[in-house]
Design a protein around this motif. Structure first.
Motif, short mmCIF file in Angstrom:
data_model
loop_
_atom_site.label_atom_id
_atom_site.label_comp_id
_atom_site.label_asym_id
_atom_site.label_seq_id
_atom_site.Cartn_x
_atom_site.Cartn_y
_atom_site.Cartn_z
N UNK A 151 -4.25 6.07 6.00
CA UNK A 151 -4.54 4.63 5.91
C UNK A 151 -6.06 4.45 5.91
N UNK A 152 -6.60 3.91 4.80
CA UNK A 152 -8.03 3.65 4.74
C UNK A 152 -8.37 2.38 5.51
N UNK A 153 -7.66 1.31 5.21
CA UNK A 153 -7.85 0.05 5.93
C UNK A 153 -6.61 -0.81 5.75
N UNK A 154 -6.43 -1.77 6.66
CA UNK A 154 -5.26 -2.63 6.60
C UNK A 154 -5.59 -4.02 7.14
N UNK A 155 -5.00 -5.01 6.48
CA UNK A 155 -5.13 -6.42 6.89
C UNK A 155 -6.57 -6.86 7.09
N UNK A 156 -7.45 -6.46 6.15
CA UNK A 156 -8.85 -6.89 6.31
C UNK A 156 -9.07 -8.19 5.55
#
Length: 612
Positions: free
Chosen positions: A15-20
């Protein structure tokens, strides 16, 4: 203005990023920071529409244009003036050519280059052409990923001024924190799969991240302590009739308490070079050395001595011979005249721009690092692999499948394994993130051997070098002085003016006239900057006062978090928010006042130089 809403992106299980969610406001220039592999370039691709996010969306205003540096170079015109003119937006021909010429001169091209085709230039200069086209198009927003990698210091200083004056929005990725802080108004970072944006420079951002992690950890510890107390009470009294109801109540409370996980450690590149002691004070003497690839030498009759512990920065515009000099010291090319005499115990470690191509493509990372020195044990090799962020099976990957940045880390790993007492480093920061650059800088400061480094990072020159080899004004000089001393005494301004053909003409004045003009200028400078100095001092005192209150409120909030007094928690949080806002506003105002102060000071410095 750009709105990013609930964006998430994964590659397989990573996961690189989530919910940004973030908004890029009008006129904001944002520095994007994060570890290598955190997803900075992927986020850029999503903003450009070159990559799809797994969740969320990006919202742009109507007719909003974005300019970015393309990785694939494509040129169609027969000369660089016509090539860059394609990017112009409807200016008349004469003014358009003036803009193009000014842009190209700022980026390090000479007037004699204007009629040459783009294909004549090196890859680095072709990247500069692309940068010129992006800037000339005047987009609403600039997305710049490492725009300084192929720029020399003079061009970087020009680009800094240009980006400060850019009226649109900008997001910038760069390993050079000094450059980033000079041109940005905000800092935004990918950290633990989340995106945090603040107003202010990178120091302020990292201070906030550390503070939030500290608060999180203290809250977790308090929660764990309370959980342990509840568990002990339940275990002790659940069988006793008189305490059964209380035990049951605490058991329900336990079930409702959320488990706060400990934060995982973030990996860092930690540099520790393998220093081999060298008896004697002198490591290397260069006597009357000359070299050139044509009949016109890059440098001639060069003389200098490298002593044990010297930290030397090689500076100058691109094409002057900085990398060539480093290769000469490394023994990869020979002088045309003169000599290099090394200490009999001299051991050189060389990180060069072309050395990456010498890695064995079929070897693994582990094998390549082990090949440096047969006496380096497997445990040390694996430790270096881990230091270079090749842990576990990553160390078994073959060189041929690695990216350019990963190969650069392998080369640095080989340098860590090699016993040496003279380090030669040619632009070692190009493929490192900011944290790794800082780690390298700290190691160079404490390294007991000698260092000779070519870098366009002015912050690294300031922090890690104590003397200079300067290519300037058609000659090469060894200067036993700091980079700031060089800027103060000599500087780059004269060289920029010479190359642009716009050197100011100063009428011949008598010594008394020059003395009078200097005195008047100093008085006028003092009159202009005195109120700004007072304002800066007042803002600094205000910031210190509110930061002390912020620290106290944060400590109180940690203690209140376990008290259950919601009213006090709410009041404390409200005041903390107000104080943080005051600190942010004061920092923003201080930045504006400081920039204005520095611009006025620099303007008068140029006048005073002309009257020396």
């Amino acid at each position: 203005m750009i709105q990013v809403v609930n964006i998430g992106k994964s590659f397989g299980l990573q996961v690189l990023f989530e919910n940004i969610t973030v908004t890029l406001g009008r006129g904001e220039r944002v520095g994007l920071v994060g570890r290598n592999g955190s997803g900075k370039s992927t986020l850029f691709k999503i903003l450009l529409g070159e990559e799809h996010s797994d969740t969320g969306e990006v919202i742009y205003p109507k007719n909003y244009t974005i300019g970015t540096l393309k990785q694939h170079l494509h040129f169609t015109e027969s000369n660089i003036i016509d090539e860059c003119s394609q990017a112009l937006k409807g200016e008349d021909a004469e003014y358009g050519q003036y803009k193009v010429e000014k842009m190209l001169l700022g980026l390090g091209f000479k007037m004699s280059d204007f009629t040459r085709p783009p294909s004549d230039f090196s890859g680095g200069y072709q990247i500069r052409l692309n940068l010129a086209k992006v800037l000339l198009a005047e987009p609403d927003c600039l997305l710049l990923d490492e725009p300084t990698n192929y720029l020399d210091i003079v061009s970087m200083r020009w680009l800094t001024k240009f980006l400060r004056e850019f009226r649109g929005e900008m997001i910038l990725i760069t390993h050079d924190r000094g450059f980033m802080d000079d041109v940005t108004t905000h800092t935004m970072g990918l950290w633990r799969q989340k995106l945090v944006k603040i107003k202010g420079n990178s120091n302020k951002y990292f201070e906030q991240i550390l503070l939030e992690e500290d608060i999180y950890e203290k809250t977790r510890q308090n929660s764990e302590k309370k959980r342990k107390e509840l568990e002990e009470f339940v275990a002790r009294f659940k069988a006793k009739a008189s305490k059964a109801a209380q035990a049951q109540s605490r058991m329900k409370l336990l079930e409702k308490m959320p488990e706060i996980e400990a934060l995982s450690m973030m990996s860092n590149l930690e540099f520790e070079f393998n220093h081999k002691e060298c008896p004697g004070k002198v490591l290397l003497e260069v006597k009357d050395a000359s070299f050139g690839y044509t009949t016109d030498p890059l440098f001639k009759n060069m003389n200098f001595t490298i002593l044990k512990g010297d930290k030397v920065g090689i500076i100058g515009k691109n094409g002057k011979g900085k990398s060539t000099l480093l290769n000469l010291i490394a023994g990869e090319i020979q002088t045309q005249t003169g000599s290099l005499n090394g200490n009999v115990n001299l051991l050189i470690g060389h990180f060069g721009q072309t050395n990456i191509n010498r890695l064995s493509m079929e070897m693994t990372v582990e094998e390549e690092i082990a090949s440096v020195d047969s006496s380096v044990g497997i445990q040390r090799v694996r430790s270096i692999c881990g230091t270079m962020m090749f842990t576990g099976d990553l160390a078994k990957k073959k060189i041929k499948v690695l990216s350019g940045g990963e190969r650069a880390r392998v080369l640095l790993g080989k340098l860590l394994a090699k016993p040496c007492n003279l380090l030669l480093l040619d632009e070692p920061t190009n493929h490192l993130d900011q944290e790794s650059v800082e780690s390298l800088t700290m190691e160079l400061q404490s390294y007991p051997g000698a260092v000779v480094i070519v870098t366009h990072s002015e912050s690294m020159l300031r922090e890690a070098t104590t003397s200079l080899i300067a290519f300037h004004h058609g000659k090469v000089e060894y200067l036993r002085e700091s980079y700031d001393d060089f800027l103060m005494k000599i500087g780059w301004e004269d060289e920029e003016e010479e190359d642009s053909g716009t050197a100011p003409v100063v009428d011949k004045l008598s010594r008394n006239d020059m003395k009078r003009l200097r005195s008047e200028a100093i008085i006028e400078r003092s009159r202009e900057i005195s109120p700004l100095k007072k304002k800066m001092e007042m803002l600094e005192k205000e910031i210190m006062k509110f930061e002390e209150e912020q620290e106290r409120l944060e400590k109180d909030l940690i203690e209140l978090s376990s008290s259950g007094d919601s009213k006090k928690i709410q009041d404390n949080s409200l005041r903390l928010g107000q104080v943080k806002k005051r600190v942010d506003n004061a920092f923003a105002e201080l930045t504006d006042v400081t920039i204005k102060h520095d611009e006025i000071f620099q303007r008068y410095e140029e006048k005073l130089k002309a009257w020396e």
